[in-house]
Design a protein around this motif. Structure first.
Motif, mmCIF file in Angstrom:
data_model
loop_
_atom_site.group_PDB
_atom_site.id
_atom_site.type_symbol
_atom_site.label_atom_id
_atom_site.label_comp_id
_atom_site.label_asym_id
_atom_site.label_seq_id
_atom_site.Cartn_x
_atom_site.Cartn_y
_atom_site.Cartn_z
ATOM 1 N N GLY A 13 0.801 -1.219 0.000
ATOM 2 C CA GLY A 13 0.000 0.000 0.000
ATOM 3 C C GLY A 13 0.829 1.261 0.000
ATOM 4 N N ARG A 14 2.112 1.140 0.412
ATOM 5 C CA ARG A 14 2.976 2.320 0.501
ATOM 6 C C ARG A 14 3.751 2.592 -0.769
ATOM 7 N NH1 ARG A 14 4.123 0.313 5.783
ATOM 8 N NH2 ARG A 14 6.090 -0.612 5.094
ATOM 9 N N THR A 15 4.060 1.533 -1.519
ATOM 10 C CA THR A 15 4.926 1.720 -2.682
ATOM 11 C C THR A 15 4.478 0.841 -3.840
ATOM 12 O OG1 THR A 15 7.182 1.426 -3.540
ATOM 13 C CG2 THR A 15 6.519 0.005 -1.721
ATOM 14 N N PRO A 16 4.552 1.352 -5.088
ATOM 15 C CA PRO A 16 4.188 0.532 -6.244
ATOM 16 C C PRO A 16 5.242 -0.512 -6.588
ATOM 17 C CG PRO A 16 4.931 2.701 -6.947
ATOM 18 C CD PRO A 16 4.863 2.749 -5.452
ATOM 19 N N THR A 17 6.448 -0.378 -6.015
ATOM 20 C CA THR A 17 7.522 -1.347 -6.276
ATOM 21 C C THR A 17 8.051 -1.897 -4.956
ATOM 22 O OG1 THR A 17 9.122 0.479 -6.326
ATOM 23 C CG2 THR A 17 8.201 -0.253 -8.450
ATOM 24 N N PRO A 18 7.256 -2.733 -4.286
ATOM 25 C CA PRO A 18 7.660 -3.230 -2.960
ATOM 26 C C PRO A 18 8.948 -4.028 -2.969
ATOM 27 C CG PRO A 18 5.757 -4.439 -3.796
ATOM 28 C CD PRO A 18 5.959 -3.272 -4.720
ATOM 29 N N SER A 19 9.270 -4.687 -4.083
ATOM 30 C CA SER A 19 10.488 -5.503 -4.134
ATOM 31 C C SER A 19 11.743 -4.675 -3.928
ATOM 32 C CB SER A 19 10.572 -6.234 -5.481
ATOM 33 O OG SER A 19 9.505 -7.149 -5.622
ATOM 34 N N ASP A 20 11.665 -3.394 -4.320
ATOM 35 C CA ASP A 20 12.840 -2.524 -4.218
ATOM 36 C C ASP A 20 12.943 -1.831 -2.861
ATOM 37 O OD1 ASP A 20 13.365 -3.171 -6.862
ATOM 38 O OD2 ASP A 20 12.236 -1.456 -7.643
ATOM 39 N N ALA A 21 11.922 -1.957 -2.037
ATOM 40 C CA ALA A 21 11.906 -1.244 -0.764
ATOM 41 C C ALA A 21 12.752 -1.982 0.272
ATOM 42 C CB ALA A 21 10.475 -1.110 -0.256
ATOM 43 N N PRO A 22 13.426 -1.240 1.137
ATOM 44 C CA PRO A 22 14.234 -1.897 2.190
ATOM 45 C C PRO A 22 13.383 -2.743 3.127
ATOM 46 C CG PRO A 22 14.054 0.491 2.569
ATOM 47 C CD PRO A 22 13.547 0.234 1.189
ATOM 48 N N GLU A 23 12.073 -2.401 3.240
ATOM 49 C CA GLU A 23 11.188 -3.188 4.101
ATOM 50 C C GLU A 23 11.050 -4.627 3.606
ATOM 51 O OE1 GLU A 23 9.361 1.035 4.287
ATOM 52 O OE2 GLU A 23 10.524 -0.208 2.890
#
Length: 529
Positions: free
Chosen positions: A265-275
């Motif tokens: 829900g926070r980012t369109p590219t979750p794979s790239d997020a540090p989370e």
């Protein structure tokens, strides 16, 4: 953007237990629980949710009960059919899906059940005055349920499908606070925005309990099965170990599902997020996930989420600040015009749709496709035909009656419509008529002569004289009905019966009659040895 509400253990360096609720927090919690559990509308929601959750999954009766439940709600029927006709499922089916029975077969029992539960939540909270906050929490709940479903697909645990329901309810606490106590919800968000507290701590300080505990309490009040309630409990901080049983695995999946939903829900590219790396560090070992599996999960859930939102006609949510959250949810449940032609054309006074021919034709195509695939049981075909007759011709009650040699009677096996369970139980009659009764009994006459009967007005004396006493007592207000015998060779297997409470002077024209006979023919072909 509203700050994300993470899991209870999203910050392992802070001890949630050290935050004790104020007296005001305790009062807020008590008032909220009273509102949620004591409100008539929420009680009705809880009853409906409990009913759907507890539907049997292993027997044909469970599928029938779910189909009947869906068909009893026009809006839910449209949404399920719309989902079955989205790109992914329509491609798999080859043709348009027009019956709920086939939608359940195509989508899967557990998928349809979870979607029905999600839509119950959406409908119950649609009148909230806090559109943005509620929509954020609803999307998180829906997305979490899809993550749970994907995790269940790869699990070896029996009954793993319940993980999808557990994940759906994991966000129930935050969703209810956003809807029913929005001022408290904003206070929690303000604490989260400081970056000093986890969601569990912030909720504890404002409400007197964490969101997980609130979800658990409400589900307990609603009499939801214990394994789903238990799955709402927060996990310990840090990297998780492999679960020792299904209950613990469901806790892990529920927590993981909501964390994934929040990230997506926070980012369109979750794979790239540090989370994403933090998710792997916390859940990777316990849930047997690596970077490749997580990336595939993100992609699959994103696609499924788009289909689900389309089926519910939920438009893309505008991203705006929480202080702009003033309106209700206008248009959020506005249904697309699936079946719009039917509404425009209307129905006859009897209740029969004026486009019955088109609906029957779609049903014939649907059932033909089912049989051609070779993947459906006889019961699936019978249910699809029964549903088509019920909906396409506007009946108030429809049932299939089959021979029960052991009991020495014909009895209704499956039904749709008003007072379905009560009427179905009473719809029985002996295999052999007493004396000369068969000459004066409409049901025996129809089977003995293999004659499809379409009675447009049952009020006449001659028709009334041919109706047995049990039928007059069971369905005294039946004003028009059909009887379609099921006879293979010379063996009488039973019949389809359906009725209305109004006469049907419009009758059944030849093209509709041919389609009705084609539907019956598919059942006879399926029943033939």
């Amino acid at each position: 953007m509203i700050p994300a509400v993470g899991s209870a253990a999203s910050n392992p360096n802070t001890n949630a237990a050290s935050f004790q609720p104020t007296d005001g927090g305790r009062r807020v919690r008590a008032a909220l629980l009273q509102k949620v559990c004591g409100d008539d509308d929420m009680f009705a929601l809880g009853s409906a949710i409990a009913r759907v959750v507890q539907m049997a999954t292993s027997e044909d009766q469970g599928t029938h009960d779910l189909a009947h439940y869906v068909l009893s709600d026009v809006a839910l029927t449209q949404r399920i059919l719309r989902l079955a006709n989205t790109v992914r499922y329509r491609t798999a089916a080859g043709t348009a899906v027009t019956t709920v029975s086939r939608a359940i077969s195509l989508l899967g029992f557990d998928n349809v059940r979870t979607v029905a539960l999600a839509m119950l939540l959406v409908d119950a909270l649609a009148s909230s005055d806090h559109a943005y906050s509620v929509r954020m929490e609803l999307e998180a709940s829906l997305c979490a349920s899809l993550v749970g479903r994907e995790m269940a697909r790869h699990s070896f645990y029996q009954g793993a499908e319940e993980a999808s329901i557990s994940a759906l309810f994991k966000n129930l606490g935050a969703l209810l606070v956003a809807s029913h106590e929005h001022d408290r919800y904003r206070e929690i968000q303000a604490l989260l925005a400081t970056g000093k507290h986890t969601s569990a701590q912030a909720a504890q300080m404002i409400l007197g309990c964490g969101f997980d505990a609130l979800s658990e309490a409400v589900l307990g009040e609603w009499k939801i099965p214990g394994v789903i309630v238990h799955a709402q409990r927060p996990l310990e901080a840090g990297a998780l170990k492999l679960a020792v049983n299904r209950s613990e695995w469901m806790r892990q999946v529920a927590s993981f599902s909501l964390d994934v939903a929040r990230l997506m829900g926070r980012t369109p590219t979750p794979s790239d997020a540090p989370e994403a790396q933090a998710l792997l560090a916390r859940y990777g070992t316990a849930l047997n996930l690596g970077a490749a599996e997580l990336d595939e999960l993100f992609e699959t859930v994103a696609f499924e989420m788009t289909s689900l939102l389309q089926s519910m006609n939920l438009q893309p949510m505008p991203r705006r600040a929480p202080q702009e959250d003033k309106g209700g949810l206008p248009n959020v449940l506005l249904l697309a015009t699936l079946g719009g032609e039917e509404e425009a054309q209307g129905t006859y006074p009897s209740g029969k749709p004026k486009n019955a021919r088109d609906l029957l034709l779609a049903g014939v195509q649907d059932v033909t496709q089912m049989r051609a695939s070779g993947r459906h049981k006889v019961n699936d075909v019978v249910m699809a035909v029964l549903e088509t007759l019920y909906t396409a011709l506007g009946f108030r009650f429809a049932t299939v009656v089959l021979k029960d040699v052991r009991a020495g009677q014909y009895r209704a096996r499956a039904s749709f419509g008003l007072a379905q369970a009560r009427v179905q139980e009473g719809f029985t009659f002996p295999l052999a008529p007493a004396g000369e009764r068969s000459a004066r009994d409409l049901f025996y006459l129809a089977m003995e002569n293999d004659a499809d009967l379409m009675i447009s007005d049952a009020r006449g004396a001659k028709i009334r004289d041919l109706l047995p006493a049990w039928h007059k007592a069971l369905l005294p207000d039946a004003q028009s009905f059909i009887v379609l015998p099921l006879v293979v060779g010379k063996v009488q297997l039973g019949l389809f019966y359906a009725d209305r409470t109004e006469p049907a002077p419009e009758g059944v024209p030849p093209d509709e009659t041919a389609l009705i006979k084609a539907l019956k023919g598919q059942v006879l072909a399926a029943l033939a040895p």
